[in-house]
Structures are given as C-alpha cells and as structure tokens.
Design an enzyme around this catalytic site. Structure first.
Site, PDB file in Angstrom:
ATOM      1  N   ASP A 122      -8.462  -6.819  -4.611  1.00 12.38           N
ATOM      2  CA  ASP A 122      -8.069  -5.481  -4.151  1.00 12.38           C
ATOM      3  C   ASP A 122      -8.563  -4.445  -5.166  1.00 12.38           C
ATOM      4  O   ASP A 122      -8.038  -4.355  -6.265  1.00 12.38           O
ATOM      5  CB  ASP A 122      -6.534  -5.438  -4.030  1.00 12.38           C
ATOM      6  CG  ASP A 122      -6.017  -4.100  -3.512  1.00 12.38           C
ATOM      7  OD1 ASP A 122      -6.817  -3.147  -3.387  1.00 12.38           O
ATOM      8  OD2 ASP A 122      -4.804  -4.012  -3.243  1.00 12.38           O
ATOM      9  N   SER A 136       0.836  -1.186   0.000  1.00 17.72           N
ATOM     10  CA  SER A 136       0.000   0.000   0.000  1.00 17.72           C
ATOM     11  C   SER A 136       0.885   1.255   0.000  1.00 17.72           C
ATOM     12  O   SER A 136       1.773   1.370  -0.844  1.00 17.72           O
ATOM     13  CB  SER A 136      -0.921  -0.055   1.221  1.00 17.72           C
ATOM     14  OG  SER A 136      -2.023   0.775   1.057  1.00 17.72           O
ATOM     15  N   ARG A 175     -11.910   6.781   9.475  1.00 19.59           N
ATOM     16  CA  ARG A 175     -11.431   5.404   9.512  1.00 19.59           C
ATOM     17  C   ARG A 175     -12.492   4.427   9.015  1.00 19.59           C
ATOM     18  O   ARG A 175     -12.187   3.464   8.314  1.00 19.59           O
ATOM     19  CB  ARG A 175     -11.033   5.040  10.949  1.00 19.59           C
ATOM     20  CG  ARG A 175     -10.517   3.636  11.101  1.00 19.59           C
ATOM     21  CD  ARG A 175      -9.268   3.410  10.277  1.00 19.59           C
ATOM     22  NE  ARG A 175      -8.622   2.152  10.608  1.00 19.59           N
ATOM     23  CZ  ARG A 175      -7.470   1.746  10.085  1.00 19.59           C
ATOM     24  NH1 ARG A 175      -6.856   2.503   9.189  1.00 19.59           N
ATOM     25  NH2 ARG A 175      -6.933   0.610  10.439  1.00 19.59           N
ATOM     26  N   HIS A 199      -7.962  -5.384  -0.281  1.00 23.13           N
ATOM     27  CA  HIS A 199      -6.650  -4.757  -0.140  1.00 23.13           C
ATOM     28  C   HIS A 199      -5.894  -5.268   1.087  1.00 23.13           C
ATOM     29  O   HIS A 199      -4.681  -5.437   1.055  1.00 23.13           O
ATOM     30  CB  HIS A 199      -6.860  -3.242  -0.052  1.00 23.13           C
ATOM     31  CG  HIS A 199      -5.588  -2.465   0.078  1.00 23.13           C
ATOM     32  ND1 HIS A 199      -4.589  -2.521  -0.873  1.00 23.13           N
ATOM     33  CD2 HIS A 199      -5.147  -1.619   1.046  1.00 23.13           C
ATOM     34  CE1 HIS A 199      -3.585  -1.739  -0.489  1.00 23.13           C
ATOM     35  NE2 HIS A 199      -3.893  -1.180   0.664  1.00 23.13           N
ATOM     36  N   ASP A 200      -6.616  -5.517   2.159  1.00 24.02           N
ATOM     37  CA  ASP A 200      -5.997  -5.972   3.410  1.00 24.02           C
ATOM     38  C   ASP A 200      -5.310  -7.333   3.296  1.00 24.02           C
ATOM     39  O   ASP A 200      -4.602  -7.734   4.221  1.00 24.02           O
ATOM     40  CB  ASP A 200      -7.043  -6.054   4.527  1.00 24.02           C
ATOM     41  CG  ASP A 200      -7.034  -4.801   5.397  1.00 24.02           C
ATOM     42  OD1 ASP A 200      -6.179  -3.935   5.157  1.00 24.02           O
ATOM     43  OD2 ASP A 200      -7.879  -4.706   6.300  1.00 24.02           O
TER      44      ASP A 200
END
Lengths: 222, 393
Positions: free
Chosen positions: B326, B160, B230, B359-360
């Site tokens: 992602d 990232s 967040r 993405h994580d």
C-alpha cells in the site's frame, strides 16, 4: 521398519499439556500476579500466553519478525512489530512493572542500551540468555579450535543472529555498571537442573548453560 | 422521503435507504462553521443487538463506499464492499455482533450531502453544502449511535477514510469505543494524498457539464470529469505489481496496436470501465466533498501537534493494520499511529500484512488479515464479556 504409525500409536491424552520452555517457566514464576508486562522479542507469544494464564498479567509484546507478530495478534495478544534496539525508546518511563527479554539480549546491536531502556520502562527487568562461559562452549573453543555450536547456541559462525554473546560474569558486571541490582538469579545445567544458589559465581559461569536474572532498577537513574 | 429521492443522482432513482432524520432543532454544526439541518443519516444494520447493548460494531466506509458493507448493494446489485469480512462466521460475525454502517455526511447514498435539497433555497445544495471534515462525519455517526440507544460501541473499524473515522472516534469519544481497528490509514493526509485528490477534483470541475456545481438543476452530469477522477484514483488503490500481474502490456481484443488512441491496452480498457461504472453510482459534488474531508484530516493538529495527546490515557484496545504494497497509506503512516498509542500507554497491536494488492488489499480476501481481525475481536469480546452467541456473559 514398515509400521503404520496410526495403528501402533499409543493413545494420547485428549489435551496434551505442553511443557513450557524451561526459561519461560522460570520467568513466569518471577512475575507477580496481575502485573503489567512488556515482553521484548516475544516470538510467537508463548510466554505472554503463559503469563496471561498463570499470572493474569496485562501483557504487551514487541517482536521483530512479522510472522511472529501475526501469530500473536491472531491469538489475541497485544503485540506490535518492533526492534529492541530502536523502538524501546518510544515507550514512556515506568509504563510497565516488568520488561522481559528472553533469549534475545545476545542478538541486539546495543545490549547495554537495551538493558538501560528496559530498566527505564519498567522498575524490574527479567533477562534470560545463553551463557558463553559454559564449559562445553569453552571446551569446543579451547580444544576443538572452532566457534562453539551447542544446544543453546545451535548456529554456525556465519549464520548466527547472536552478535553479542556474554558470560554470566560479564552480565553480572554490566548489571553493576547500570546501577541495578540482581533480585534473583537462576542458572541451569544441560539437564535443566538449577545450580545451587549458594554456589559461587565461577560455578554458575562454568556449569550454567543458560541463566535467568530478575533485576531491579537502582535508585539513581542512568 | 420524497424530497430526498428527488435529490438522488439518476442512477439510484426509486432507491429508498433506511434513514433517521434529525429535525432542524438538532443540527449538525460543522468544523467549518456550517450548519446542516435537517440532517438525514442513511444506515444499515445486521445481526442482533444484545440485551446489554454491548455487542455493537460500527463499520466506517471509505471514500466512495456506502452503508452496504455486506449483502447485496441495492444500487449496484453487487456484493457489499466488505463481503470478505462481514457475515455469519466471518470476522465481523453477524451471528455474534450487531453491525452498523452508515453513509457519511457529504455522501450520496441517503445521508445528507451536496445532492440533497438545501432547505434555505429549495434547490440542491451543490457546492453551497458546508465543507465537512472527518470529525463532522463522526459527529453524524455519533448522533446515529445515540439514536440507536447505544452508549459504548464494542468496536469501531474501517479502512482508508474509514480508518480516519476510527481514529477520530477513539480520540473524540474514548469512553464510547471499547476497541478500534484503524486499517490501511493515516492520522493525517500527506501532501501526496492531497495532490492526487486535487487532480480528481480538477478533473470534475474541468468538465463543462459541472456547471459550477449546479449541474443537477440544469439536468446534466459531469460524467467525463468524474470518470477521469476515478481512473486516476483507482491507480493509487493498486500496486505496480498487481497491475503488472493483471494486465502487463497485454492488448485488448486485438493482436497488434492500432496506432490510435483507442484503448489498445487492457489496462486502459480496465480503467475506462472503472470510470464508467463509478459515475453510475456516485455524485460528482459528493466526490469533491469527501476528498476534501480527507485532505483536512490531521488528528494531531487538534491536540497541540501531538498525536500521543489525542490518545492520552485511552482505555480503548487498538489493532492497527497496514499492507506491505500500500503506497497510498504506507506502513510508515500506521507506525506513526502505533508510536503515538504506545507513548500514550494504550493497548495496541500492530500487524503489517504481506500483500501485493496495494491499498485495496483491505477490501479483498486476505487470509492473514482475516485471521488477525478474528483474533483481535475474539480477545476483545472476551474482555468485554461477550459470549460466542453475542449475549453478555
């Protein structure tokens, strides 16, 4: 048969030496030591590994299947996911000494463009392919009236990835059209024995089940 | 360190990270024309640097990460962010390599950032902190690497925003980077990426407790705004499939909807929790600065618009990794990097890992990703002449 395999299994050597695929061994023999090599359609990386071990080449690979790519990278090979039809144009001129396409030409959408790109990226190209002029292929089609299914071409017409099959004579012709010349060529019969080099093309074309050619770029660019 | 600890957010009081302080005569001059001096860089190391100083790996953390890649994070008391990848016997093997990870400049876990004291005023920088870029973060890391006496890094790796730093390292200091792993990243921030970041920043700034960025001096924190930032960001880190699998339309501790704005759905409850947990450990102004750094990232722009020029004649070995689900940094972004590296004749591998975790995924236990990383590092270590115990052959 009620045999426990473990009990009767002959003792195997601790490190069985795996015999490389016939065409891969021949290709490896054609490559000069320490060369820069791009293997297009490198599969699980068997040829790149062979070339690294035997010839100490600086090898890179392109492979369509993500599974193949993952296996290669996990083995420490430099391989990217890509397609011989679309991604070769991204490579710069003369980036490599050899560009190899083993058993993949017949599966490309535009084989002529792929060959031209190979000879642009590398001064030399090595191509191995199944010969559609092989007598068993001809016999199945001529006498059986069916699409041929042989050891080298073990797909049915409806599930084959091989969309651009050619014979050795067809291949020799396109090499000529591309202005390249054949530096070396080998054809094998079913038993894997090479066909005499002095034999005429029609003998190669009839008795060769597969062929490997080392091409060199002609002087004029196409 | 007393000055620094005063500047920490409430959550990390008494927290004393390992740091190096660069005095005012060694300032960090930023791309935006700013000057950060003195500069404190907080970092952690694991493993042992070999005698030839050839086995050092720099891990670059993502947006809200920190220097605690492995082990227990002293602030959150949770495992480090790359616990899946870093440790003895893991791909980033602490028995073989010397692992370095530093908090980015602009961050809030010990490295100088907007919560630090501005020497010109004696008060926290707040929004007067210079807007920093990915290249500024890498400059600060390079100062740390110099300080540690390491000439060439065996590998620079990160996902990232960490992946952006990897690309910047390879472009800025090609001779100092033996191998590089940019993961789940891009060579430039897309309009969509910038848009999501802007939503987060606006949420922070809309909180009345933000006080134009001077909340520290007034003894308040824009917790609600930062939590919303967040929450929205967290959605972008997951895939639709992962959210569906984890939560679907399941209700939270109830059998029927309450016809109110309570967190009826599990997914709401989860996001609220993520927001709350985040504000405990992160500074709101830092969030503005690190998101801004990503937005400004466009590596090709520094090289006449050609990404290939950024990597021209590089000797660095690259392994680019993306994940199928992602959508924040999709595979097409990684392919653009690969094309540029190929055009520059670089040694590059590219793997797209099959995962539905979004993405994580790069932070999670993904066996194929682990095998890929191990294979790549092993072959690079061979080429570098590193023995399995990390000594130089």
């Amino acid at each position: 048969m009620n045999v426990t395999p473990a009990a009767n299994a002959p003792e195997r050597p601790a490190q069985p030496l795996e015999q490389p695929r016939l065409d891969l061994a021949v290709i490896a023999e054609m490559v000069a030591p320490g060369a820069r090599v791009l293997d297009v359609g490198c599969g699980d990386g068997a040829l790149l590994q062979l070339l690294a071990q035997k010839k100490g080449v600086d090898g890179r690979g392109v492979e369509l299947s993500q599974r193949g790519v993952n296996e290669c990278v996990a083995k420490g090979l430099s391989v990217i996911q890509g397609d011989a039809d679309t991604d070769l144009s991204d490579y710069p001129d003369d980036g490599f000494d050899y560009v190899i396409l083993s058993q993949t030409l017949q599966a490309t959408r535009r084989p002529r463009a792929a060959l031209a790109n190979m000879l642009r990226i590398g001064r030399r190209a090595i191509i191995s392919f199944p010969n559609f002029g092989y007598w068993r292929v001809r016999a199945q089609f001529a006498f059986g009236g069916r699409m041929p299914v042989t050891g080298r071409l073990d797909y049915h017409w409806h599930d084959t990835p091989n969309i651009h099959l050619c014979t050795i004579r067809d291949f020799v012709e396109i090499v000529d059209e591309l202005g390249a010349h054949i530096e070396r060529g080998v054809a094998f019969d079913r038993a894997g024995a090479p066909i005499r080099f002095s034999a005429p093309w029609w003998v190669w074309n009839l008795f060769g089940e597969q062929a490997v050619f080392l091409l060199e770029r002609g002087d004029q660019r196409l | 360190m007393s000055v620094l600890s005063e500047a920490r957010p409430a959550c990390s009081e008494g927290f004393a990270p390992k740091t190096v302080v660069f005095p005012p005569d060694r300032p960090l001059l930023t791309d935006g024309g700013g000057r950060i001096a003195p500069l404190t860089v907080a970092y952690e190391t694991r493993g042992t640097l070999n005698a030839a100083r050839s086995n050092a790996i720099l891990l670059c953390h993502a947006l809200t990460g920190d220097q605690y890649a492995a082990g227990v994070n002293p602030v959150t008391r949770k495992p480090g962010w790359w616990e899946a990848m870093v440790g003895p016997g893991k791909p980033f093997d602490t028995d073989r390599y010397f692992l370095i990870c530093s908090n980015v400049v602009g961050g809030c876990l010990g490295t100088t950032g907007p919560a630090s004291i501005n020497p010109a005023t004696g008060k926290p920088y707040g929004v007067d902190f210079p807007v920093v870029t990915i290249r500024d973060m890498v400059r600060a890391q390079a100062m740390l690497i110099d300080h540690l006496g390491i000439e060439t890094l065996f590998c620079v790796a990160g996902g990232s925003m960490g992946g952006m730093q990897v690309l910047q390292w390879a472009a800025s200091y090609p001779e100092r980077v033996f191998s590089a792993m940019p993961i789940a990243t891009a060579a430039k921030h897309s309009a969509q990426n910038i848009a999501f970041h802007e939503v987060g920043r606006q949420a922070v700034m809309a909180d009345p407790d933000w006080r134009s960025g001077r909340y520290q001096e007034q003894g308040v924190r824009p917790e609600k705004g930062l939590a919303v930032a967040r929450m929205s960001a967290h959605i972008t880190y997951l895939s639709e499939a992962a959210l569906q699998r984890k939560f679907g339309r399941k209700l939270q501790d109830r059998s029927a909807p309450t016809f109110s704005f309570d967190a009826d759905f599990q997914v709401e409850n989860y996001l609220r929790y993520q927001g709350l947990a985040f504000v405990e450990r992160f500074d709101a102004n830092s969030y503005l600065f690190v998101t801004r750094a990503c937005d400004y990232f466009d590596l090709a722009a520094d090289y006449g618009g050609s990404l290939a020029m950024a990597f021209k004649d590089t000797k660095t070995r690259f392994c680019v990794v993306s994940f199928t689900s992602d959508w924040l940094y999709p595979t097409s972004d990684s392919r653009a990097i690969v094309h540029a590296l190929n055009a520059g004749g670089a040694s590059v591998s590219f793997v797209e890992i099959e995962s539905d975790k979004g993405h994580d995924a790069f932070l999670l236990h993904e066996p194929m990703f682990i095998a890929t990383t191990r294979g790549f590092l092993d072959s690079a270590a061979n080429a570098r002449g590193l023995a399995p115990d990390g000594t130089s052959k």
